[in-house]
Design a protein around this motif. Structure first.
Motif, mmCIF file in Angstrom:
data_model
loop_
_atom_site.group_PDB
_atom_site.id
_atom_site.type_symbol
_atom_site.label_atom_id
_atom_site.label_comp_id
_atom_site.label_asym_id
_atom_site.label_seq_id
_atom_site.Cartn_x
_atom_site.Cartn_y
_atom_site.Cartn_z
ATOM 1 N N SER A 48 0.844 -1.192 0.000
ATOM 2 C CA SER A 48 0.000 0.000 0.000
ATOM 3 C C SER A 48 0.879 1.242 0.000
ATOM 4 C CB SER A 48 -0.921 0.015 1.222
ATOM 5 O OG SER A 48 -1.634 1.236 1.306
ATOM 6 N N THR A 49 0.443 2.274 -0.723
ATOM 7 C CA THR A 49 1.173 3.542 -0.725
ATOM 8 C C THR A 49 0.564 4.544 0.250
ATOM 9 O OG1 THR A 49 -0.140 4.518 -2.532
ATOM 10 C CG2 THR A 49 1.770 3.175 -3.156
ATOM 11 N N GLY A 50 -0.436 4.128 1.014
ATOM 12 C CA GLY A 50 -0.976 4.974 2.066
ATOM 13 C C GLY A 50 -2.003 5.995 1.637
ATOM 14 N N VAL A 51 -2.613 5.799 0.454
ATOM 15 C CA VAL A 51 -3.657 6.711 -0.010
ATOM 16 C C VAL A 51 -4.985 6.290 0.620
ATOM 17 C CG1 VAL A 51 -4.950 7.489 -2.032
ATOM 18 C CG2 VAL A 51 -2.470 7.231 -2.156
ATOM 19 N N VAL A 52 -5.630 7.212 1.333
ATOM 20 C CA VAL A 52 -6.801 6.837 2.122
ATOM 21 C C VAL A 52 -7.974 6.405 1.250
ATOM 22 C CG1 VAL A 52 -6.141 8.285 4.059
ATOM 23 C CG2 VAL A 52 -7.575 9.255 2.265
ATOM 24 N N GLU A 53 -8.040 6.882 0.010
ATOM 25 C CA GLU A 53 -9.179 6.538 -0.848
ATOM 26 C C GLU A 53 -9.122 5.109 -1.381
ATOM 27 O OE1 GLU A 53 -9.109 10.946 -0.750
ATOM 28 O OE2 GLU A 53 -7.580 9.406 -0.997
ATOM 29 N N PHE A 54 -7.958 4.459 -1.342
ATOM 30 C CA PHE A 54 -7.814 3.096 -1.836
ATOM 31 C C PHE A 54 -7.463 2.148 -0.700
ATOM 32 C CE2 PHE A 54 -6.531 5.486 -5.777
ATOM 33 C CZ PHE A 54 -7.616 5.110 -6.547
ATOM 34 N N PRO A 55 -8.036 0.921 -0.725
ATOM 35 C CA PRO A 55 -9.005 0.449 -1.709
ATOM 36 C C PRO A 55 -10.370 1.094 -1.483
ATOM 37 C CG PRO A 55 -8.762 -1.193 -0.006
ATOM 38 C CD PRO A 55 -7.753 -0.113 0.299
ATOM 39 N N ILE A 56 -11.200 1.042 -2.525
ATOM 40 C CA ILE A 56 -12.529 1.631 -2.458
ATOM 41 C C ILE A 56 -13.514 0.653 -3.078
ATOM 42 C CG2 ILE A 56 -12.144 2.839 -4.658
ATOM 43 C CD1 ILE A 56 -13.986 5.069 -3.646
ATOM 44 N N GLN A 57 -14.684 0.527 -2.477
ATOM 45 C CA GLN A 57 -15.675 -0.375 -3.069
ATOM 46 C C GLN A 57 -16.154 0.178 -4.399
ATOM 47 O OE1 GLN A 57 -18.116 -0.970 0.668
ATOM 48 N NE2 GLN A 57 -18.133 -3.068 -0.117
ATOM 49 N N ARG A 58 -16.337 -0.729 -5.332
ATOM 50 C CA ARG A 58 -16.618 -0.331 -6.714
ATOM 51 C C ARG A 58 -17.824 0.593 -6.813
ATOM 52 N NH1 ARG A 58 -19.732 -0.446 -10.232
ATOM 53 N NH2 ARG A 58 -21.185 -1.672 -9.018
ATOM 54 N N HIS A 59 -18.886 0.336 -6.019
ATOM 55 C CA HIS A 59 -20.077 1.174 -6.137
ATOM 56 C C HIS A 59 -19.876 2.553 -5.508
ATOM 57 C CE1 HIS A 59 -20.902 0.242 -1.954
ATOM 58 N NE2 HIS A 59 -21.195 -1.031 -2.203
ATOM 59 N N ASP A 60 -18.751 2.775 -4.824
ATOM 60 C CA ASP A 60 -18.461 4.080 -4.260
ATOM 61 C C ASP A 60 -17.604 4.944 -5.176
ATOM 62 O OD1 ASP A 60 -19.900 3.625 -1.950
ATOM 63 O OD2 ASP A 60 -18.183 2.811 -0.855
ATOM 64 N N VAL A 61 -17.234 4.421 -6.333
ATOM 65 C CA VAL A 61 -16.416 5.180 -7.275
ATOM 66 C C VAL A 61 -17.315 6.107 -8.069
ATOM 67 C CG1 VAL A 61 -14.897 5.052 -9.271
ATOM 68 C CG2 VAL A 61 -14.681 3.365 -7.445
ATOM 69 N N ASP A 62 -17.152 7.415 -7.849
ATOM 70 C CA ASP A 62 -17.946 8.413 -8.555
ATOM 71 C C ASP A 62 -17.105 9.144 -9.596
ATOM 72 O OD1 ASP A 62 -20.049 7.789 -6.791
ATOM 73 O OD2 ASP A 62 -19.214 9.156 -5.304
ATOM 74 N N GLU A 63 -15.934 9.557 -9.188
ATOM 75 C CA GLU A 63 -15.005 10.255 -10.079
ATOM 76 C C GLU A 63 -13.679 9.516 -10.024
ATOM 77 O OE1 GLU A 63 -13.262 14.786 -10.711
ATOM 78 O OE2 GLU A 63 -13.690 14.046 -8.703
ATOM 79 N N PHE A 64 -13.134 9.169 -11.187
ATOM 80 C CA PHE A 64 -11.896 8.395 -11.237
ATOM 81 C C PHE A 64 -11.197 8.739 -12.550
ATOM 82 C CE2 PHE A 64 -10.156 3.757 -10.881
ATOM 83 C CZ PHE A 64 -8.965 4.248 -10.378
ATOM 84 N N VAL A 65 -10.204 9.608 -12.468
ATOM 85 C CA VAL A 65 -9.542 10.135 -13.662
ATOM 86 C C VAL A 65 -8.039 9.921 -13.540
ATOM 87 C CG1 VAL A 65 -9.051 12.202 -15.031
ATOM 88 C CG2 VAL A 65 -11.328 11.871 -14.056
ATOM 89 N N MET A 66 -7.430 9.451 -14.605
ATOM 90 C CA MET A 66 -5.981 9.307 -14.691
ATOM 91 C C MET A 66 -5.446 10.254 -15.751
ATOM 92 S SD MET A 66 -3.676 5.876 -15.400
ATOM 93 C CE MET A 66 -3.997 5.770 -17.166
ATOM 94 N N GLU A 67 -4.350 10.945 -15.442
ATOM 95 C CA GLU A 67 -3.692 11.824 -16.400
ATOM 96 C C GLU A 67 -2.210 11.489 -16.412
ATOM 97 O OE1 GLU A 67 -3.153 16.597 -17.404
ATOM 98 O OE2 GLU A 67 -3.919 15.963 -15.457
ATOM 99 N N THR A 106 -7.134 11.262 -9.886
ATOM 100 C CA THR A 106 -8.213 11.899 -9.134
ATOM 101 C C THR A 106 -9.255 10.854 -8.784
ATOM 102 O OG1 THR A 106 -7.900 14.041 -10.220
ATOM 103 C CG2 THR A 106 -10.026 13.664 -9.173
ATOM 104 N N ILE A 107 -9.589 10.766 -7.502
ATOM 105 C CA ILE A 107 -10.583 9.817 -7.043
ATOM 106 C C ILE A 107 -11.557 10.549 -6.126
ATOM 107 C CG2 ILE A 107 -8.931 9.030 -5.279
ATOM 108 C CD1 ILE A 107 -11.688 6.835 -6.842
ATOM 109 N N ASN A 108 -12.794 10.649 -6.569
ATOM 110 C CA ASN A 108 -13.884 11.244 -5.778
ATOM 111 C C ASN A 108 -13.509 12.605 -5.192
ATOM 112 O OD1 ASN A 108 -15.303 8.978 -6.381
ATOM 113 N ND2 ASN A 108 -15.403 8.178 -4.305
ATOM 114 N N GLY A 109 -12.952 13.473 -6.038
ATOM 115 C CA GLY A 109 -12.687 14.846 -5.625
ATOM 116 C C GLY A 109 -11.307 15.116 -5.085
#
Length: 466
Positions: A132-151, A291-294
């Protein structure tokens, strides 16, 4: 990760530290050379178009380097880890490195080697085997994914053998910190490929075009990728040559078209180059943002190592006592802009009418045992005690069908309000303190889930705090 086309051994070669090799059946025919040189994808488009070359990396100096290690890592930014992942071809020479300007990457040489695949990579979030890299948003349940953008903005120079540029994640029964190796699905998106890399006929061509203009194919599926996980391989038509990628569209596709359960946990993002015997190359990441959920996490030369930031917001003009309108669906801003009255992200999906429609100043959500709706607040609301939803239902009593998630609380709407949803517009109030909502969070959001059963239509005229 994909299989060596010349090796039919299906043994899982994952190491004891959780790094694994996958072997899939490919139908490709190798070519001596096929590559897109110095691909720069992402921010360059629109400002001079597609830029070729090394950009700022020409003057960058390495400040840390690891070569030919047993899965050595470098933390390249807050939440991002670079890994020397040599899981399939130990005879290849491979190095990972971090530069003084914040850029980072890897180089490899598999010339004069036998079979096997390596996957030097950068990842954010978790992996099924516990990393784990310590990002609080991951892991996330699939139905909780609202915004998910990679750049991503990267320079690639690869030749001499088969290769791809692959993003992937895993869908798991449990967070790996609670129970490792519960992965059920491996989901890969190919940003580019060459040297004869092939998966045969495209299974679902032009499955969708995302809001950034990327047209995505479902290239193929495999029953197993060397683990017991069912394996999806998507690709960007023609390769990724500029702009962001809406990863949430993949999540929605798997739910709508493949019946993938909403309660599975999404691990995070891994991005790297798979390469086979004969390939020689180098990849430099100038920008890799997620970007994950804001919340946006950044890495690379521009922000290299800066901490995650919430979506910028305009300071509300409302004052305590006057109420704070979160969204009133009056068209300013429009629902289709995914921006609410606080200047924050909002959205919905998996409804019978898609992401909802606005009619006569109300958001209309038609649900049939499915759907999610979310408004980002991204600010403390300790000056307000009550959340007020001005709503109506086609049948009345829809509060029993809806789960409310806010400030660490997840509960049926019927359990946190004494009001009932009527067939005419009326207020449904939630006492936030009594419900146990943490109103002090700077990343606060409101979410309504419709996955618990029931079928009806909900209209929302306004969401506000008083």
């Amino acid at each position: 990760m994909t299989q060596d086309n010349h090796n039919t051994d299906t043994t899982d070669d994952r190491s004891t530290d959780g790094t694994r090799s996958s072997w899939h059946r490919l139908s490709g025919v190798f070519e001596d050379s096929s590559r897109r040189e110095f691909l720069r994808a992402g921010a360059a488009i629109g400002a001079g178009g597609l830029a070729l070359g090394l950009g700022n990396t020409a003057t960058a100096a390495k400040v840390e380097e690891i070569c030919n290690s047993d899965y050595g890592t470098i933390d390249v930014a807050d939440g991002f880890t670079l890994m020397d992942n040599r899981w399939g071809n130990q005879n290849a020479h491979q190095c990972i490195w971090y530069n003084d300007d914040g850029s980072y990457g890897y180089d490899f040489d598999a010339s004069n080697t036998g079979g096997g695949i390596n996957y030097p990579e950068v990842f954010i979030g978790t992996r099924p085997w516990g990393a784990s890299t310590g990002v609080v948003e991951f892991p996330i349940q699939r139905h909780d994914v609202d915004e998910f953008v990679m750049e991503v903005d990267a320079d690639l120079d690869i030749s001499g053998g088969e290769w791809d540029w692959a993003e992937e994640w895993w869908l798991m029964e449990q967070p790996p910190t609670q129970q490792p190796e519960t992965h059920q699905y491996e989901v890969m998106l190919l940003l580019d490929w060459g040297g004869g890399h092939d998966h045969g006929a495209v299974q679902d061509p032009s499955a969708w075009t995302d809001r950034f203009g990327n047209t995505i194919d479902l290239w193929t599926t495999y029953d197993s990728g060397g683990t017991d996980a069912y394996f999806y391989i998507f690709r960007i038509q023609g390769g990724h040559d500029g702009g962001k990628i809406d990863m949430a569209e993949i999540v929605e596709y798997l739910s709508s078209n493949e019946g993938v359960r909403g309660d599975l946990w999404l691990s995070g993002i891994e991005l790297g180059n798979e390469y086979w015997a004969g390939a020689v190359g180098e990849t430099t990441y100038n920008t890799f943002n997620v970007t994950i959920n804001g919340s946006t996490y950044t890495s690379g030369t521009g922000d290299g190592g800066s901490p995650p930031t919430d979506t910028p917001t305009d300071t509300p003009t409302d004052t305590p006592g006057d109420g704070l309108v979160i969204n009133d669906y009056d068209g300013d801003p429009s629902w289709s802009s995914n921006t609410n009255d606080l200047g924050q992200w909002c959205g919905a999906g998996s409804f019978a009418n898609g992401s909802g429609t606005v009619s006569n100043g109300a958001l209309v959500l038609e649900y049939d045992n499915g759907g999610w709706y979310q408004e980002q607040l991204n600010q403390s609301v300790t000056d307000y005690s009550t959340l007020v939803l001005r709503v109506s239902g086609a049948s009345g009593g829809e509060e029993s069908d809806i789960t409310v998630e806010m400030g660490g609380v997840s509960a049926p709407l019927a359990d946190v309000t004494s009001d009932s949803i009527a067939t005419n517009m009326s207020d449904v109030a939630i006492d936030l303190q009594a419900a146990g909502v943490d109103r002090s969070s700077s990343s606060l959001s409101l979410r309504l889930n419709f996955w618990g059963g029931g079928s009806s239509t909900l209209q929302i005229e306004e969401i506000a705090l008083v």
